[in-house]
Design a protein around this motif. Structure first.
Motif, PDB file in Angstrom:
ATOM      1  N   PRO B 184      80.751 -18.523 -37.648  1.00  0.00           N
ATOM      2  CA  PRO B 184      81.344 -19.348 -38.701  1.00  0.00           C
ATOM      3  C   PRO B 184      80.439 -19.494 -39.925  1.00  0.00           C
ATOM      4  O   PRO B 184      80.890 -19.932 -40.982  1.00  0.00           O
ATOM      5  CB  PRO B 184      81.559 -20.701 -38.011  1.00  0.00           C
ATOM      6  CG  PRO B 184      80.647 -20.712 -36.849  1.00  0.00           C
ATOM      7  CD  PRO B 184      80.432 -19.287 -36.438  1.00  0.00           C
ATOM      8  N   GLN B 185      79.169 -19.127 -39.775  1.00  0.00           N
ATOM      9  CA  GLN B 185      78.233 -19.228 -40.890  1.00  0.00           C
ATOM     10  C   GLN B 185      78.163 -17.946 -41.712  1.00  0.00           C
ATOM     11  O   GLN B 185      77.540 -17.908 -42.765  1.00  0.00           O
ATOM     12  CB  GLN B 185      76.822 -19.546 -40.357  1.00  0.00           C
ATOM     13  CG  GLN B 185      76.704 -20.871 -39.662  1.00  0.00           C
ATOM     14  CD  GLN B 185      76.797 -22.026 -40.627  1.00  0.00           C
ATOM     15  OE1 GLN B 185      77.837 -22.659 -40.760  1.00  0.00           O
ATOM     16  NE2 GLN B 185      75.724 -22.295 -41.354  1.00  0.00           N
ATOM     17  N   GLN B 250      67.627 -19.903 -41.285  1.00  0.00           N
ATOM     18  CA  GLN B 250      68.063 -21.288 -41.466  1.00  0.00           C
ATOM     19  C   GLN B 250      69.576 -21.412 -41.591  1.00  0.00           C
ATOM     20  O   GLN B 250      70.133 -22.488 -41.366  1.00  0.00           O
ATOM     21  CB  GLN B 250      67.376 -21.909 -42.688  1.00  0.00           C
ATOM     22  CG  GLN B 250      67.763 -21.320 -44.027  1.00  0.00           C
ATOM     23  CD  GLN B 250      66.980 -20.053 -44.367  1.00  0.00           C
ATOM     24  OE1 GLN B 250      66.213 -19.545 -43.545  1.00  0.00           O
ATOM     25  NE2 GLN B 250      67.182 -19.539 -45.564  1.00  0.00           N
ATOM     26  N   MET B 251      70.248 -20.297 -41.913  1.00  0.00           N
ATOM     27  CA  MET B 251      71.697 -20.358 -42.067  1.00  0.00           C
ATOM     28  C   MET B 251      72.424 -20.478 -40.730  1.00  0.00           C
ATOM     29  O   MET B 251      73.614 -20.774 -40.695  1.00  0.00           O
ATOM     30  CB  MET B 251      72.191 -19.098 -42.782  1.00  0.00           C
ATOM     31  CG  MET B 251      71.713 -18.935 -44.189  1.00  0.00           C
ATOM     32  SD  MET B 251      72.464 -20.127 -45.289  1.00  0.00           S
ATOM     33  CE  MET B 251      74.085 -19.395 -45.489  1.00  0.00           C
ATOM     34  N   GLY B 253      74.042 -21.838 -37.549  1.00  0.00           N
ATOM     35  CA  GLY B 253      74.553 -23.171 -37.248  1.00  0.00           C
ATOM     36  C   GLY B 253      74.688 -23.447 -35.758  1.00  0.00           C
ATOM     37  O   GLY B 253      75.305 -24.429 -35.369  1.00  0.00           O
ATOM     38  N   ASN B 254      74.113 -22.562 -34.935  1.00  0.00           N
ATOM     39  CA  ASN B 254      74.130 -22.739 -33.481  1.00  0.00           C
ATOM     40  C   ASN B 254      75.523 -22.858 -32.865  1.00  0.00           C
ATOM     41  O   ASN B 254      75.709 -23.538 -31.865  1.00  0.00           O
ATOM     42  CB  ASN B 254      73.296 -23.958 -33.082  1.00  0.00           C
ATOM     43  CG  ASN B 254      71.822 -23.697 -33.260  1.00  0.00           C
ATOM     44  OD1 ASN B 254      71.358 -22.585 -33.050  1.00  0.00           O
ATOM     45  ND2 ASN B 254      71.087 -24.720 -33.679  1.00  0.00           N
ATOM     46  N   ALA B 255      76.493 -22.201 -33.463  1.00  0.00           N
ATOM     47  CA  ALA B 255      77.817 -22.189 -32.828  1.00  0.00           C
ATOM     48  C   ALA B 255      77.790 -21.295 -31.591  1.00  0.00           C
ATOM     49  O   ALA B 255      78.608 -21.444 -30.691  1.00  0.00           O
ATOM     50  CB  ALA B 255      78.865 -21.687 -33.804  1.00  0.00           C
TER      51      ALA B 255
END
Lengths: 260, 290, 663
Positions: B184-185, B250-251, B253-255
């Motif tokens: 999603p990122q 850093q982008m 998002g740990n989805a």
């Protein structure tokens, strides 16, 4: 959605890594830590008006330092975390419909809970904090730290308000607990799938404790009898005024007043 | 790629039993910048079909379900064994390799099979997308061992079986792009050439746009693969510099969709977390070494 | 002189290793490929890569023995100096790939682990899990990417090689290529063009090869005059999983771990195979080869499976030939421990669990030993001379071929795990010679007049426009390809018969005629896969003719080329004297056959559209040919007789030398 950036990189883009890491850190310290203290403090209301008033007095013992401390360690970090958070949310494309995996659901909930928690915090300030006083008027009496339990019980009288607080508080707790797990990956504290699973239990535990504390506070508030609480608070107020007025008091009265 | 088609011997379907048909709905697009449109196709059922063989029949037939002659559907494929990474597409809404998508299984989900091009890369035509940004990610993170030359200098460094078992799965990444599609990122970047813009200028501008976007799980994992190699790690700092630059780690998002959709089961989130750790230590070191 | 420029066509192991070495040597390289180079067919190789290593050396192995195994396995149908050079380079190539980061499996002490493969007694094969080809390719892809970032290489991915550009002297000065996205044409001036375009499996319709293995690049080079060698030698792998789209390899290890091959005794028995009783199953390999059982050599297994389905009609299914490869008698846990990876492949693509249901398998076309004829220069040491411009040069000066698309290393049959070695070796080795060849020219390709390239480009454009311009009602090119594939698979794979080959040749001519009347259904000029495919289909016919004509003319059995009418049976006599006489006769026949047929088939394009076949003598000066006797009855005695003859020849030769010295 397409993106076609041509302008020179913004300050935000150039320092993306640092900003995102500070964002992540801010979620834990001081914002997360404040949430823990706040919820645990609140839960002291389960012990009755007196125990709650003790805690409130401790915090307000900071006196004139309280406002700068609140601004520096709570409001600004929350604002920073929120602003960067909204930028992050705007840059992502949740797709939980196509990929309904646990991690993705948590990712999506993290964003949703962040937005709910932020809206709730704004409302919370308007509702109970001195910052919100200008917006409240007489209809909303707000929270008086010298009459902590009684004013709170009045403000939280309606069931709807309890529901609102439950939702807002649970959103904040989820956001913190899940954020804690995510932070550990971001910073590389837990790296293997097994370690991530263990860390997951840690975050579930933290979240459960905080959720219980928060819900307990709501229960505790409902158990407060406004009149007797007010009577107690008045008595303590007199004692405090006497102390401030330099009137000698018995050692027993001092120790009872300061509390722990 | 090139698309040969083979249907089984026609006599096989004439055994008296009723001819089953597979209905397929394809999101087509004639060229970049053009409107996409849905088109329905019907293909006779055969046992053991995969999505590739369905597409081969469609290309050979070149007729829509209503009998109208249409241009054959374009798609990417090569090895058909799920090792080359070509045939990624959205099948019934989710990213996967068309070669290992079996029709029998897909028909368990519903009557019709839906095919769409990947949504995170610019469409070239129909199901073909332009994955240059993916390969650019490998350039950015310097996904190679910086050897002196290709002459004989004896064997490589000694490596323990544990290290090999750690590295091998990462090295099976076939650059299919599933991890990016599901992330999603990871957001589509599709710069359009402006009027009067020279091709070189456009290519440079496009590369700049790619480089500001999220580099993606595959590249982070490759960076970690080479940062763990005894020779590869000699330029570990350069890779970490990239991973902490705009569009870097850093982008994430740990989805964790990347690891869930990876057809090769590569432990991408482990690589990401390791990259996070390396980046943390590296940033601290840089702060105090400067 | 300006910086030399080389065009490499194909980005598999051979193309990438050549590109890497050339870039290192300061050459500007254009690398064109039908697919992104990381997606090349080399990724499909599973097993490993052969080379002598420290361990096997101490067990008596040597480069020479690897060389010997390779030429013996190839039935001596290859020039020996290049093969010797390749075997000598083996250890250096493995070391290089190791340095490039290939995650080879390791021993507990951290050395590279090795396994044993067919055709040798030594554990020579280094491997990286079950994806050695993929791992080797990625290591080279990474190095080429590094050179690309440094500006030494330019990759042109999704580009098609259409034709070499030849100057007035017949020298290759570049190529015409087409962008498969925009369909634009472009001429590339190049001081040398290296073809590394792989095999031509698509001539057989479905094979174990990838969709890019059309053979179009080598066919186009051939049509422009490059000779083609040993086209009829096509390796068929005995066990592949038949699929609607392609045939996927099922590793030999399934039989190695106890897999049994059988068919129901009742043709096309409709029952669930697990319910068919033992008495109604025909374990034909165990029955016919009681000694080797299911582990007969590859070519024999291939022939028997083919025979039982095609000639005896005992295929499991009516519509497509296949037999059972049964593992269900082995405990699941054991299967998971030993064969997990390959069983997963079957499960993934067939949707059936091979631990509980017998697998259905059939032989499949796997590798082209033949390819463009290439030259070499023999070195004083009997190997290939480093830096000679002749190495790997086709009959067109300035046009080179390496990897699977040359005919150089595998003779009549390729040994397992040797293909990866030959691809990387030829890529690395050819570079210095390619550069030396360019230096001999009076001017660089970039200095050639523009009209040379313009006219070549216009020819290809016209051909393209003509294809697009073919109007409605024509034959469907996909249907023609299906017919071609079925025909070639039927007559030119496992078993070959002259009547069938001759008839098939005529049929191919008819199909080619049909192709000229075929019409494309997409007449656009944007990512038109339809016209690209139709074009490459047209280029399959010359290859099909080379294969068929070569096979038709070669009246013998050698390696992968099997003609029952010319197979020599083993010994049948029981009486020792008769048996001895039979063995002598066998050796006489072998010697005569060697004299007649130990020659490479060389095809050149004839003016009439048919290949002109000539034969080329083979340099067997290092290892004299000897009979390949896998599993033959009386092999021991034949071998004994042959050795005695060789010894007497050697003795005679040395006596002659002594006599000459004395006079």
């Amino acid at each position: 959605m397409t993106r076609d950036e041509t302008a020179a990189d913004s300050f935000f883009t150039r320092h993306q890594f640092l900003i995102y890491r500070l964002f992540s850190l801010a979620g834990l310290l001081p914002v997360g830590a404040f949430l823990v203290v706040h919820l645990l403090t609140n839960s002291s209301i389960l012990g009755g008006a007196e125990s709650f008033q003790d805690r409130v007095d401790t915090i307000h013992g900071l006196g004139p330092l309280l406002v700068p401390v609140e601004i520096a360690f709570i409001f600004l970090p929350i604002l920073f975390h929120a602003v960067v958070g909204f930028v992050i949310i705007a840059g992502g494309m949740p797709n939980v419909g196509s990929y309904p995996y646990a991690g993705n659901i948590r990712y999506t909930l993290q964003r949703a809970s962040g937005m709910i928690a932020f809206a709730f915090i704004v409302w919370h300030l308007v509702h109970l904090h001195w910052l919100g006083a200008p917006f409240r008027g007489t209809a909303l009496p707000g929270f008086d730290p010298h009459h902590a339990s009684s004013t709170l019980a009045v403000a939280m009288a309606s069931l709807g308000m309890n529901l609102l607080y439950a939702i807002g508080m649970l959103a904040a707790v989820y956001h913190f607990a899940n954020g804690l797990w995510s932070l550990g990956i971001t910073w590389g504290v837990w790296t293997s799938p097994a370690a991530m699973r263990r860390a997951n239990w840690l975050s579930v535990g933290v979240g459960a404790v905080l959720a219980l504390a928060g819900l307990g506070s709501l229960v505790g508030i409902r158990r407060i009898d406004v009149d007797s609480a007010r009577a107690l608070e008045e008595r303590r107020g007199e004692a405090r005024r006497m102390l401030e007025g330099g009137v000698p008091a018995t050692p027993a009265a001092v120790s009872a007043d300061v509390g722990t | 790629m090139i698309a040969p088609a083979h249907s089984s011997d026609p006599s096989s379907s004439g055994s008296g039993e009723e001819q089953r048909a597979i209905r397929v709905r394809i999101l087509r697009q004639d060229a970049p910048g053009q409107e996409s449109y849905w088109e329905r196709h019907v293909v006779p059922y055969e046992p053991n079909m995969n999505v590739i063989s369905v597409l081969q029949r469609i290309a050979a037939g070149a007729r829509a379900a209503d009998g109208r002659p249409v241009a054959p559907v374009a798609w990417d494929c090569n090895c058909l064994e799920e090792v080359c990474g070509s045939c990624t597409m959205l099948i019934n809404g989710a990213t996967r390799m068309a070669c290992s998508a079996l029709v029998d299984r897909l028909l368990e989900d519903g009557e019709e099979i839906e095919l769409r091009p990947m949504s995170k890369f610019p469409v070239v035509r129909d199901l073909v997308v332009d994955r240059r940004r993916l390969f650019r990610g490998l350039e950015k993170v310097k996904a190679w061992v910086p050897v002196d030359d290709s002459y004989d200098h004896g064997a490589g460094p000694r490596i323990s079986p544990e290290e090999q078992e750690d590295a091998y799965p990462l090295s099976t990444c076939m650059s299919c792009g599933c991890c990016l599609e599901a992330c999603p990122q990871y957001v589509k970047i599709e710069p359009v050439r402006r009027d009067g813009e020279a091709p070189e200028a456009f290519a440079e501008r496009r590369q700049g746009a790619f480089d500001r976007g999220f580099v993606g799980a595959h590249a982070i994992s490759q960076a970690m693969l080479f940062n763990s190699h005894p020779t590869g790690k000699m330029i570990a700092d350069e890779r970490l510099e990239t991973l902490t630059a705009p569009g870097g780690i850093q982008m994430c998002g740990n989805a964790q969709n990347c690891v869930a959709v990876c057809p090769k089961g590569i432990p991408l989130t482990r690589s990401i977390a390791r990259a996070g750790r390396s980046a943390t230590l590296w940033a601290i070191k840089r702060l105090f070494d400067r | 002189m300006a910086q030399p420029r080389v065009l490499v066509v194909g980005g598999g192991l051979a193309g990438l290793s050549a590109t890497m070495r050339l870039a290192e040597l300061g050459v500007a390289v254009d690398l064109i490929s039908l697919v992104p180079v990381k997606r090349s067919h080399s990724v499909c190789a599973q097993g490993g890569i052969n080379s002598v290593n420290a361990l096997t050396r101490q067990q008596g192995d040597s480069e020479w023995k690897h060389f010997d195994d390779t030429v013996y396995g190839g039935d001596f149908l290859q020039h020996q100096p290049p093969v010797k050079e390749m075997a000598d380079w083996g250890p250096r190539i493995i070391d290089l790939m190791d340095r490039l980061g290939v995650p080879f499996n390791r021993t507990p002490e951290g050395f590279r682990d090795q396994r044993r493969f067919g055709g040798t007694l030594y554990k020579r094969t280094a491997f990286a899990g079950a994806t050695t080809g993929q791992q080797l390719l990625y290591a080279l892809d990474e190095q080429v990417r590094r050179h690309e970032v440094a500006g030494r290489v330019k990759k042109w991915e999704f580009w098609d090689f259409l034709a070499p550009v030849l100057d007035g002297h017949g020298r290759c000065r570049g190529a015409i290529c087409q962008d498969l996205v925009s369909m634009q044409f472009r001429s590339f001036a190049a001081d040398a063009v290296i073809l590394a375009s792989g095999g031509c499996g698509l001539v057989f319709g479905r094979s174990t090869m990838s969709m890019a293995c059309t053979g179009s690049a080598i066919s186009r080079a051939y049509q422009h005059g490059a000779a083609y060698g040993n086209g009829e030698f096509i390796q068929v792998h005995p066990t592949a999983i038949p699929g609607a789209d392609k045939l996927r390899l099922m590793s030999e290890s399934a039989r190695g771990e106890g897999g049994r091959v059988w068919v129901p005794r009742t043709p096309q028995d409709p029952r669930d195979p697990t319910t068919i009783p033992e008495s109604e199953r025909f374990y034909f390999l165990e029955d016919r080869y009681p000694k080797y059982k299911n582990l007969v050599p590859r070519d024999i297994a291939t022939r028997e499976i083919f025979d039982i389905c095609v000639n005896e009609g005992l295929s499991v299914e009516r519509d497509r030939p296949c037999v059972y490869l049964d593992l269900t008698h082995i405990p699941r846990q054991e299967l998971d421990r030993k064969l997990h990876g390959i069983l997963e492949i079957y499960e993934k693509f067939q949707g059936v669990d091979p631990r509980s249901v017998p697998m259905k398998i059939f032989p499949a076309v796997h590798y082209s030993m033949g390819g463009l004829w290439v030259d070499y220069q023999r070195s004083a040491g009997g190997g290939m001379e480093e830096g000679s411009p002749r190495n790997h040069q086709t009959t067109i000066p300035g046009l080179y071929a390496i990897g699977e698309c040359d005919y150089q290393y595998h003779g009549a049959n390729r040994l397992g795990a040797n293909s990866l070695l030959s691809c990387i070796f030829s890529g690395l080795f050819c570079a210095s010679g390619v550069i030396a060849g360019g230096e001999g020219a009076s001017r660089t390709a970039a200095e050639e007049p523009a009209r040379l390239f313009d006219s070549a480009l216009r020819r290809e454009q016209d051909r393209h426009e003509a294809l697009l311009g073919r109007r409605g009602g024509g034959d469907n090119p996909y249907a023609i390809h299906q017919d071609l594939g079925a025909l070639m698979t039927r007559v030119a794979t496992v078993v070959r018969r002259n009547d069938q080959l001759a008839a098939a040749y005529d049929e191919v001519c008819t199909l080619e005629e049909r192709w000229t009347r075929s019409a494309v259904s997409d007449t656009g000029n944007w990512t038109n896969q339809n016209v690209t495919f139709t074009k490459s289909l047209g280029d399959m016919f010359p290859l099909a003719k080379i294969i068929l004509k070569g096979a038709l003319l070669r009246d013998e059995c050698r390696g992968a080329h099997f003609k029952p009418a010319f197979s020599v049976p083993g010994l049948s006599a029981t009486d020792p004297v008769d048996r001895r006489r039979e063995a002598e006769a066998w050796c006489d026949r072998f010697a005569a056959n060697t004299e007649r047929w130990l020659k490479s088939t060389v095809a050149r394009p004839g003016a009439d559209g048919h290949p002109q076949i000539t034969y080329e003598d083979i340099d067997t000066s290092l290892i004299p040919p000897r009979p390949r006797l896998y599993g033959l009855v009386g092999a021991d005695l034949i071998e004994e007789v042959w050795r005695e003859r060789q010894a007497s020849v050697a003795e005679g030769a040395s006596r002659a030398t002594v006599a000459a010295a004395a006079t």
